[in-house]
Design an enzyme around this catalytic site. Structure first.
Site, short mmCIF file in Angstrom:
data_model
loop_
_atom_site.label_atom_id
_atom_site.label_comp_id
_atom_site.label_asym_id
_atom_site.label_seq_id
_atom_site.Cartn_x
_atom_site.Cartn_y
_atom_site.Cartn_z
N ASP A 54 0.82 -1.22 0.00
CA ASP A 54 0.00 0.00 0.00
C ASP A 54 0.86 1.27 0.00
O ASP A 54 0.33 2.37 -0.01
CB ASP A 54 -0.95 -0.01 1.21
CG ASP A 54 -1.95 1.13 1.19
OD1 ASP A 54 -2.54 1.38 0.13
OD2 ASP A 54 -2.13 1.79 2.24
N SER B 180 -6.63 6.00 0.10
CA SER B 180 -7.01 4.74 -0.51
C SER B 180 -8.48 4.44 -0.22
O SER B 180 -8.96 4.67 0.89
CB SER B 180 -6.15 3.60 0.03
OG SER B 180 -4.78 3.85 -0.19
N GLN C 60 -5.55 -1.12 -6.82
CA GLN C 60 -6.08 -0.19 -5.83
C GLN C 60 -6.85 0.94 -6.50
O GLN C 60 -6.51 1.37 -7.61
CB GLN C 60 -4.96 0.40 -4.98
CG GLN C 60 -5.49 1.29 -3.85
CD GLN C 60 -4.40 1.85 -2.96
OE1 GLN C 60 -4.03 3.01 -3.06
NE2 GLN C 60 -3.89 1.03 -2.05
#
Length: 258
Positions: free
Chosen positions: A182, A200, A250
């Site tokens: 991430d 995110s 993502q």
């Protein structure tokens, strides 16, 4: 002086059969790092399945900003245990509110065809690359490579490895991979003086092959789309021998800079 490692982050207290608490806290002016809560959630889910079942995919949604100075509680739901697969859902809570939820699936190892289409990008081995800084991460170091989209705000391609003693535990290594997956953003090439990638929204990882995160992996992220205040990218993680060990995708906010 504190000498915290990723193992401290992944060391969850078992409060009840399927209830865990991550007691690791640290001062951080930013919201809780998404890779941390995702890695802890995967760890909690993995502690409820048989040891011969390893994670093959996870899908998570970031619902509220987390607070790095507070413990996080993880509630695991055992959706199904079949002959080959186990499915789990995990809800992460702070102050009684859900900050993140995840679906994760675990699979008994099977033998079969082993092949891949994407190849390791043509980059120097990490031993020949300059050191680069990886902010906010515990127990990780990185090496800089030439960027495929020019000099962006954050790198989209880099080598990384964990410096904590993970050993050969496949669950711990999958959690370490999730933790680093991430960081940075594949949306960086879209950034401009007026608009940029933000928080995110959702994050998914597929684990294809075993990987020891104490050795180098190349993270390669590819921007794909920005529309409607959201951006989307996908990425690949290769070991130093060129094996595709994991894929990720993502979606994140993409809005005007404040």
């Amino acid at each position: 002086m504190r000498h915290d490692t990723l193992l401290d982050i992944l060391n969850l207290e078992r409060v009840e059969l399927d209830l865990f608490r991550g007691n690791f806290v640290c001062p951080d002016p930013l919201a809780l790092y998404g890779g941390q809560v995702a890695a802890q959630a995967l760890r909690a889910a993995g502690l409820t399945v048989e040891q011969d079942r390893l994670p093959h995919s996870l899908h998570g949604y970031f619902l509220r900003p987390g607070d790095a100075s507070l413990p996080t509680v993880f509630q695991v739901f055992r959706d199904r245990d079949g002959r080959s697969f186990s499915a789990r859902r995990v809800v992460a809570l702070q102050r009684g509110k859900v900050i993140f939820n995840m679906s994760a699936s675990f699979h008994v190892e099977e033998k079969g065809i082993d092949d891949q289409i994407p190849a390791l990008p043509d980059v120097p081995a990490p031993d020949y690359c300059p050191v680069s800084r990886m902010p906010r991460l515990f127990s990780f170091e990185s090496r800089q490579v030439e960027q495929p989209y020019g000099d962006t705000e954050w790198p989209t391609r880099f080598w990384a490895r964990c410096t904590a003693p993970l050993g050969t535990d496949p669950l711990l290594n999958a959690c370490a991979l999730t933790y680093v997956s991430d960081i940075s953003s594949g949306l960086a090439p879209f950034n401009s003086p007026t608009d940029h990638s933000g928080s995110s929204l959702d994050h998914a990882v597929w684990f294809h092959r075993d990987a020891l995160l104490t050795d180098w992996v190349l993270i390669d992220m590819v921007p794909r789309s920005i529309a409607g205040g959201r951006g989307w990218y996908h990425g690949a993680l290769f070991d130093r021998d060129g094996a595709l060990v994991a894929s990720l995708t993502q979606e994140a906010l993409f809005r005007r800079r404040r």
